[in-house]
Design a protein around this motif. Sequence first.
Motif, short mmCIF file in Angstrom:
data_model
loop_
_atom_site.label_atom_id
_atom_site.label_comp_id
_atom_site.label_asym_id
_atom_site.label_seq_id
_atom_site.Cartn_x
_atom_site.Cartn_y
_atom_site.Cartn_z
N THR A 14 0.83 -1.21 0.00
CA THR A 14 0.00 0.00 0.00
C THR A 14 0.86 1.25 0.00
O THR A 14 0.60 2.20 -0.75
N GLU A 15 1.90 1.24 0.82
CA GLU A 15 2.80 2.39 0.88
C GLU A 15 3.50 2.62 -0.46
O GLU A 15 3.68 3.76 -0.89
N ARG A 16 3.86 1.53 -1.12
CA ARG A 16 4.51 1.66 -2.42
C ARG A 16 3.55 2.24 -3.47
O ARG A 16 3.95 3.06 -4.29
N GLN A 17 2.30 1.80 -3.44
CA GLN A 17 1.31 2.35 -4.35
C GLN A 17 1.15 3.85 -4.14
O GLN A 17 1.18 4.64 -5.09
N HIS A 18 0.99 4.23 -2.89
CA HIS A 18 0.80 5.65 -2.58
C HIS A 18 2.03 6.48 -2.93
O HIS A 18 1.91 7.63 -3.38
N ALA A 19 3.21 5.89 -2.76
CA ALA A 19 4.45 6.60 -3.09
C ALA A 19 4.55 6.89 -4.59
O ALA A 19 5.19 7.86 -5.00
N LYS A 20 3.92 6.04 -5.38
CA LYS A 20 3.90 6.24 -6.84
C LYS A 20 2.76 7.15 -7.29
O LYS A 20 2.58 7.38 -8.49
N GLY A 21 2.00 7.66 -6.32
CA GLY A 21 0.86 8.50 -6.67
C GLY A 21 -0.34 7.70 -7.12
O GLY A 21 -1.25 8.23 -7.78
N LYS A 22 -0.37 6.41 -6.74
CA LYS A 22 -1.45 5.52 -7.15
C LYS A 22 -2.28 5.10 -5.95
O LYS A 22 -1.78 4.99 -4.83
N HIS A 81 -7.38 -5.01 -10.87
CA HIS A 81 -6.10 -5.63 -10.52
C HIS A 81 -5.55 -5.02 -9.23
O HIS A 81 -5.67 -3.82 -9.00
N ASP A 82 -4.94 -5.86 -8.42
CA ASP A 82 -4.27 -5.42 -7.19
C ASP A 82 -2.77 -5.54 -7.42
O ASP A 82 -2.19 -6.63 -7.34
N PHE A 83 -2.13 -4.43 -7.71
CA PHE A 83 -0.71 -4.45 -8.05
C PHE A 83 0.16 -4.91 -6.88
O PHE A 83 1.30 -5.35 -7.07
N ARG A 84 -0.38 -4.87 -5.68
CA ARG A 84 0.38 -5.28 -4.50
C ARG A 84 0.59 -6.79 -4.45
O ARG A 84 1.45 -7.28 -3.73
N ILE A 85 -0.22 -7.52 -5.23
CA ILE A 85 -0.12 -8.99 -5.24
C ILE A 85 0.37 -9.44 -6.60
O ILE A 85 -0.33 -9.26 -7.61
N GLY A 155 -2.06 1.83 -14.33
CA GLY A 155 -0.69 1.41 -14.09
C GLY A 155 -0.10 0.91 -15.40
O GLY A 155 -0.73 1.01 -16.46
N PRO A 156 1.10 0.36 -15.37
CA PRO A 156 1.71 -0.16 -16.60
C PRO A 156 1.05 -1.45 -17.05
O PRO A 156 0.91 -2.39 -16.27
N CYS A 157 0.59 -1.50 -18.28
CA CYS A 157 -0.08 -2.68 -18.82
C CYS A 157 0.57 -3.04 -20.15
O CYS A 157 0.50 -2.27 -21.11
N ASP A 169 -15.08 -0.59 -25.40
CA ASP A 169 -15.69 0.59 -26.00
C ASP A 169 -14.94 1.87 -25.69
O ASP A 169 -14.84 2.77 -26.53
N PHE A 170 -14.42 1.99 -24.47
CA PHE A 170 -13.74 3.21 -24.04
C PHE A 170 -12.50 2.85 -23.24
O PHE A 170 -12.50 1.90 -22.46
N VAL A 171 -11.44 3.65 -23.42
CA VAL A 171 -10.21 3.50 -22.65
C VAL A 171 -9.89 4.82 -21.96
O VAL A 171 -9.75 5.86 -22.62
N PHE A 172 -9.78 4.78 -20.64
CA PHE A 172 -9.37 5.93 -19.83
C PHE A 172 -7.93 5.72 -19.37
O PHE A 172 -7.55 4.60 -19.04
N MET A 173 -7.14 6.79 -19.32
CA MET A 173 -5.77 6.70 -18.82
C MET A 173 -5.47 7.84 -17.88
O MET A 173 -6.11 8.90 -17.92
N VAL A 174 -4.46 7.63 -17.02
CA VAL A 174 -4.01 8.64 -16.07
C VAL A 174 -2.57 9.01 -16.40
O VAL A 174 -1.71 8.12 -16.54
N ARG A 175 -2.29 10.27 -16.53
CA ARG A 175 -0.95 10.71 -16.90
C ARG A 175 0.09 10.32 -15.86
O ARG A 175 -0.19 10.33 -14.66
N GLU A 176 1.27 10.00 -16.34
CA GLU A 176 2.45 9.66 -15.55
C GLU A 176 2.40 8.27 -14.93
O GLU A 176 3.42 7.62 -14.78
N THR A 177 1.22 7.78 -14.55
CA THR A 177 1.17 6.50 -13.84
C THR A 177 0.67 5.33 -14.68
O THR A 177 0.86 4.18 -14.30
N SER A 178 0.02 5.59 -15.81
CA SER A 178 -0.49 4.48 -16.61
C SER A 178 0.18 4.47 -17.99
O SER A 178 0.40 5.52 -18.59
N GLN A 179 0.50 3.27 -18.45
CA GLN A 179 1.10 3.08 -19.76
C GLN A 179 0.52 1.83 -20.41
O GLN A 179 0.11 0.90 -19.73
N MET A 180 0.51 1.83 -21.73
CA MET A 180 0.09 0.66 -22.51
C MET A 180 1.09 0.46 -23.65
O MET A 180 1.39 1.39 -24.39
N PHE A 181 1.59 -0.75 -23.78
CA PHE A 181 2.44 -1.08 -24.93
C PHE A 181 2.49 -2.59 -25.07
O PHE A 181 2.26 -3.33 -24.10
#
Length: 504
Positions: A14-22, A81-85, A155-157, A169-181
């Motif tokens: 949880t602390e790591r998520q918050h440290a990343k602004g997530k 998704h729970d990035f902590r796990i 997050g990174p996907c 149908d729709f894709v939402f993204m958040v700047r700096e913290t989410s990526q798709m490639f």
Amino acid sequence: MLKSAVRQGSETGTERQHAKGKLTVRERLDLLFDEGSFCEVEPLRRHRATGFGLEDNRPHTDGVVTGWGTVHGRTVFAFAHDFRIFGGALGEAHAQKIHKIMDMALQAGAPLVSLNDGAGARIQEGVSALAGYGGIFERNVRASGVIPQISVMLGPCAGGAAYSPALTDFVFMVRETSQMFITGPDVVETVTGEKVSQNGLGGADVHAEVSGVAHFAYDDEHTCLAEVRYLLSLLPANNRETPPAVRSTDPADRRGDALLELVPSHGNRPYDMRKVIEEIVDDGEHMEVHERWAGSVLCTLARLDGNVVGIVANQPQSLAGVLDIRSSSKAARFVQLCDAFNIPLVTLVDVPGFLPGVDQEHGGIIRHGAKLLYAYCNATVPRVQVILRKAYGGAYIVMDSRSIGADLSYAWPTNEIAVMGAEGAANVVFRRQIAAADDPEAVRQELVKEYATELMHPYYAAERGLVDDVIDPALTRQTLIRALDMLRAKHAPLPVRKHGNPPT
């Protein structure tokens, strides 16, 4: 105690998520759903894989939280998704949970939202993880056009994790913290020698402005999820329902006198079509899709007298409002979306034609322009066209003209409907006459005037039944509301077939 442990998760994670602004997965779900409405499915599920260290690491939920709740009082399903796990990586049990909630959403006829923050397939589970992605993709396609599917990238996907959102149908993204490639920066550098950051390769701004993969991009998760809730308020639960109507406080007969000032009568002068839309729709509110990609066409959801409509409009501020490869593809998919979910279409036309050029022709402008033509011709929802100023050539036809099935077509007194502008037409039609004249320029100007007077005057198309009426611009809002109210019970069945074969 067990339930508390399941919900709390790893404090370090949880602390790591918050440290990343997530935010954490639970915090995100709390923002998405109405307070206290979320019901979790299979919170105690654990993977059964052995080897590679997994046998001693079997956390509950297996890295994904699934369930349903309400958004504005209406049922919505979600997986998050729970990035902590395991970094949110997908394994067999993880995938089975997603498959189950997708099946439930389809059976219940309710929207599905995915909150994506995962590192792709779980390497330790090998082909089982890959098969799990296949099951998700198959369900995305099965649900397409049946229930709204919204992907929120938090997050990174990478790899398979990016393909499912691309099917929705729709894709939402958040700047700096989410990526798709598909392949990350390290692989790109190894294979091509190009050095690029994660955001430079597949960040929110890249996909919102360059690739067109993302429909919406926001600065933070709170705003992003609030906008997801707003979008859901504009969509029906499924393809058998109409979008939710609300009581409008904006009078249906409100005049739009400002339109006379917003749109210059001279066809070559630019203006902002967004301001026109704001003047017409309820309270000036609308939700633009792909706002920063393919800017010569605007696609937006709004309300007229409390009822949801989809608006497609040329944007004279960008490339003079021409149709090009990107704008044709953008508008075509939006038209298909509106038709799938019973959203009436309003098309505001001010188009000089298709964008000329070698790049456009070699890039397949014919094929991409045909996408928009196919989408409109295939649409059975109520369709109303309004021609504000110019409507030239094939682009006029493609922008939902009467000849391809628009139910009603209206035009402002400033409209010019023709194969091309008067200057170009006169140069073609009277080429020899102009060349033989003693004063070619004077003759050309006279012939241009004659052509415009005879074939491009505002009532020419109306006299031939291609326009239903020439209306006062100030009455555009009430004209559209009356037309759509009449068309609300429209029923236009398509021929019996398995499916069409649209251009790709």
